[in-house]
Design a protein around this motif. Structure first.
Motif, PDB file in Angstrom:
ATOM      1  N   VAL A  69       0.879  -1.170   0.000  1.00 46.21           N
ATOM      2  CA  VAL A  69       0.000   0.000   0.000  1.00 46.21           C
ATOM      3  C   VAL A  69       0.913   1.215   0.000  1.00 46.21           C
ATOM      4  N   ALA A  70       0.861   2.000  -1.031  1.00 41.01           N
ATOM      5  CA  ALA A  70       1.780   3.135  -1.131  1.00 41.01           C
ATOM      6  C   ALA A  70       1.053   4.351  -1.687  1.00 41.01           C
ATOM      7  N   TYR A  71       1.394   5.492  -1.157  1.00 38.30           N
ATOM      8  CA  TYR A  71       0.803   6.753  -1.598  1.00 38.30           C
ATOM      9  C   TYR A  71       1.942   7.719  -1.911  1.00 38.30           C
ATOM     10  N   GLU A  72       1.826   8.428  -3.022  1.00 36.51           N
ATOM     11  CA  GLU A  72       2.833   9.429  -3.387  1.00 36.51           C
ATOM     12  C   GLU A  72       2.134  10.729  -3.746  1.00 36.51           C
ATOM     13  N   GLU A  73       2.767  11.810  -3.380  1.00 37.91           N
ATOM     14  CA  GLU A  73       2.214  13.106  -3.755  1.00 37.91           C
ATOM     15  C   GLU A  73       3.360  14.027  -4.151  1.00 37.91           C
ATOM     16  N   SER A  74       3.147  14.810  -5.199  1.00 36.91           N
ATOM     17  CA  SER A  74       4.135  15.828  -5.545  1.00 36.91           C
ATOM     18  C   SER A  74       3.402  17.114  -5.879  1.00 36.91           C
ATOM     19  N   TYR A  75       4.098  18.216  -5.685  1.00 35.22           N
ATOM     20  CA  TYR A  75       3.474  19.521  -5.848  1.00 35.22           C
ATOM     21  C   TYR A  75       4.578  20.516  -6.196  1.00 35.22           C
ATOM     22  N   GLY A  76       4.316  21.366  -7.155  1.00 36.17           N
ATOM     23  CA  GLY A  76       5.327  22.355  -7.490  1.00 36.17           C
ATOM     24  C   GLY A  76       4.896  23.194  -8.676  1.00 36.17           C
ATOM     25  N   ILE A  77       5.817  24.036  -9.127  1.00 37.44           N
ATOM     26  CA  ILE A  77       5.524  24.921 -10.256  1.00 37.44           C
ATOM     27  C   ILE A  77       6.600  24.762 -11.317  1.00 37.44           C
ATOM     28  N   GLY A  78       6.170  24.656 -12.573  1.00 43.32           N
ATOM     29  CA  GLY A  78       7.086  24.616 -13.705  1.00 43.32           C
ATOM     30  C   GLY A  78       6.861  25.852 -14.568  1.00 43.32           C
ATOM     31  N   VAL A  79       7.938  26.489 -14.972  1.00 47.37           N
ATOM     32  CA  VAL A  79       7.836  27.721 -15.761  1.00 47.37           C
ATOM     33  C   VAL A  79       8.567  27.511 -17.081  1.00 47.37           C
TER      34      VAL A  79
END
Lengths: 532, 151
Positions: A84-94
């Motif tokens: 059971v695995a959860y991944e999250e990513s968050y950010g901004i690309g310009v």
């Protein structure tokens, strides 16, 4: 000619798009899985800061994407959970154009200072890239949009209790384990949630959310005496949908049959190689469409831009509009608007509204998949809207839309195709495959293969694979199912590019018949009888 | 520059506080990845991204789960630890789960980090691509390639 500096402070700070985005993010009943910063204006401020910094640094065009990705994977084996695995990513690309060259930089900090720094880095990269650039990037024009889009009606799989999802997967094994000869059962569920806010220096502001889900079940039967084994996977495709898709599917009802099939495969006769008429079910044909039409009609691939990694294409621009790719009954279209399609979205990562268009019409090669910076390469004035970046730190580039085979106007079913075939093989489900660097010669296996004799299913076969060249195969297509037999299937991890990025894409099709295709027997232990 | 070890320590502390009886494995990394790609004898894409990742794996007896994020503020790390713990509590037991390794001694690998490579910028990558392209042009060859560095 490179676009001159075309955007001003007024363009983006006074645009109504940000106001609309901010207002949407403040709605208390908002159902999108937004990051918390969206509700307090943090996302908007970061996007504005990125565009402003790009403008000040001399960019002629800029866009910024704030992306939140969620991914959950659950795996079970027989009666227990293995992962059971959860991944999250968050950010901004310009991304910017400066001096006619692209530059891109990304940061995991979605705050104005970091967004501005990424924009300045992107401009510096663009200027450095001029050293190895030969022609300026030209963007096809696009209207300005202020809009939101989300997967319609999806029950957020991340909000469904973990215990409920696990119980569902374990229940599949309970259905299958009673079948004599069955030894192993692997089940899984992958859930994908992508939230994106996009803003461009041209004034477009978009907010989109896509939910995708992929259930999985595979059973392996073992012959205790010989040690031989055969596996059988489900034929339920991944879908742009939520948990409701799993509950409404026939996967649980099919679990026992999947187990029975694995045992039947073990006992089935090995195929005799030779030329057969093939009836290919949608659960099988989608992958052949993906590899032999989807990938060859990517314009960057056809022009050699993927030559060092993902390969090239025999479908070069000199063939566009002239080349007979398939028989006259074959119409293949690209589409990012199909309901449930994994690549379906309101707008691509260039901010282009998505659409449907022809790739093969009446068997003739008539279209490519393009982005804003590619359209001019083949003399087109507008992008087809196929730009995509996997996450915040990935550079957007051309990715495959849903590519589908149109059904026949005739009301024809899979059973009708079988009944019309005297000696052939019906293949269902996707199996192992390979295709060459130019997408010209291929081999495909399946989950199930059934001998067709006198218009009827005679028995299961094993060790069946077919080989053909792309045009030879598609020109042999002589019968298609009707609209009622059309099904979507697809892939959630289609790789392309360097650094490699993953894309999710669906392929819809009816069942189809292909005449006199070369069937081989890839088994070294059971080569079958000599061709007759 | 983010200190990955400091992030790991915070994540470990957050998970320990929430579940003193759990077995925990916490890993983290901070990475800059930059690339320049070229094809048909000209440059195509180029990018530079910095990211951090922290992964918390939790086991209560034979119940286990893992969660990861790239958001490293205290609130996000606390949420990550809570999520991993909640997931592990909810799943059935896995009879095949192996125990966590005890403290290990690892060999020093001093030469794995190259300061000059870590400081490479787009101009250096473009220069490499330009030289390769010039050679291909001179030989009337079509060239496609990729320059990538990570630190």
């Amino acid at each position: 000619v490179a676009r001159r500096s075309t955007f001003s402070r007024r363009t983006f700070l006074l645009g109504s798009g940000f106001a609309a985005l901010e207002a949407a993010c403040r709605e208390p009943e908002a159902r999108m899985a937004r990051p918390p910063e969206a509700a307090t204006g943090g996302v908007q401020r970061a996007l504005e800061a990125a565009l402003e910094a790009a403008r000040k640094a001399g960019a002629s065009y800029a866009d910024a994407r704030v992306v939140r990705r969620r991914y959950e994977q659950i795996k079970t084996r027989e009666d227990h959970v293995t992962e059971v695995a959860y991944e999250e990513s968050y950010g901004i690309g310009v991304r910017v154009l400066a001096g006619g060259a692209w530059g891109f930089a990304a940061s995991a900090d979605v705050v104005p200072d970091a967004a501005a720094a990424a924009a300045r880095d992107a401009v510096a990269i663009a200027r450095a890239n001029l050293r190895a650039s030969k022609r300026p990037v030209t963007l096809a024009p696009v209207p300005v949009y202020h809009d939101t889009w989300r997967t319609p009606g999806a029950v957020d799989p991340f909000a469904v209790p973990l215990a409920e999802k696990v119980e569902y997967l374990l229940s599949l094994w309970r259905e299958a384990r009673g079948v004599s000869g069955v030894k192993y059962g692997d089940a899984g569920l992958e859930s994908f949630g992508d939230w994106k806010a996009f803003a461009s220096s041209e004034g477009t502001v978009l907010e989109q959310e896509v939910t995708r889900i992929k259930p999985f079940f595979k059973v392996t039967a073992v012959d205790a005496a010989s040690g031989a084994f055969e596996s059988r996977r489900d034929e339920l495709g991944p879908m742009q949908a939520g948990w409701e898709y799993v509950l409404r599917s026939t996967l649980k009802a099919d679990a026992r049959k999947i187990a029975e099939d694995s045992v039947e495969r073990l006992r089935a006769p090995s195929v005799t190689p030779g030329a057969y008429d093939l009836v290919l079910a949608p659960s099988h044909l989608w992958l052949t469409i993906h590899e032999s039409i989807g990938h060859p009609t990517e314009l960057d691939r056809a022009l050699g831009l993927e030559a060092n990694f993902a390969g090239t294409s025999f479908a070069t621009p000199d063939k566009l509009g002239k080349y007979q790719y398939a028989s006259e009954i074959v119409d293949v279209y690209a589409d990012k608007t199909t309901p449930g399609g994994l690549a379906t979205v309101g707008y691509d990562d260039d901010g282009v509204k998505t659409q449907r268009w022809d790739l093969v019409k009446g068997g003739r090669f008539v279209g490519y998949q393009t982005t804003r910076d590619q359209a001019a390469w083949i003399g087109e004035s507008a992008s087809r809207g196929t730009s995509y970046a996997e996450d915040f730190k990935s550079v957007p580039f051309q990715r495959m839309p849903n590519v589908s085979l149109a059904p026949s106007p005739a009301a024809r079913s899979l059973e009708d195709l079988v009944a019309a075939t005297d000696r052939g093989i019906l293949l269902t489900g996707d199996g192992s495959w390979s295709i060459d660097h130019q997408r010209y010669n291929f081999q495909f296996g399946s989950q199930m293969a059934y001998a067709i004799e006198g218009g009827k299913i005679a028995h299961v076969l094993r060790d069946v694979a077919y080989q053909a060249s792309t045009p030879e195969f598609w020109k042999s297509c002589d019968l298609l199912g009707g609209a009622a037999s059309f099904r979507l299937n697809g892939a959630v991890h289609d790789g392309k590019g360097e650094p490699q990025q993953s894309n999710a894409v669906s392929h819809g099709c009816p069942p189809a018949r292909f005449r006199r295709v070369s069937v081989i027997n890839p088994s070294s232990k059971r080569p079958g009888k000599a061709p007759t | 520059v983010t200190d990955a070890l400091e992030v790991v320590r915070r994540a470990l502390a957050a998970a320990r506080t929430a579940a003193p009886d759990a077995e925990l494995v916490v890993s983290g990394s901070t990475r800059r990845t930059a690339h320049t790609r070229f094809a048909r004898n000209e440059l195509t894409t180029s990018g530079d991204a910095r990211d951090t990742r922290v992964d918390v794996s939790v086991a209560f007896g034979r119940r286990h789960a893992s969660a990861s994020t790239n958001q490293i503020d205290d609130a996000s790390i606390a949420a990550l630890a809570r999520r991993a713990l909640e997931m592990a509590r909810l799943v059935p037991e896995d009879p095949e789960l192996l125990p966590v390794l005890g403290p290990q001694r690892y060999r020093e690998i001093g030469a794995a980090f190259d300061e000059a490579t870590s400081r490479l910028e787009a101009a250096a990558r473009a220069e490499m691509a330009a030289r390769a392209i010039a050679a291909a042009d001179a030989a009337s060859l079509q060239l496609a390639g990729f320059v990538e560095h990570q630190a």
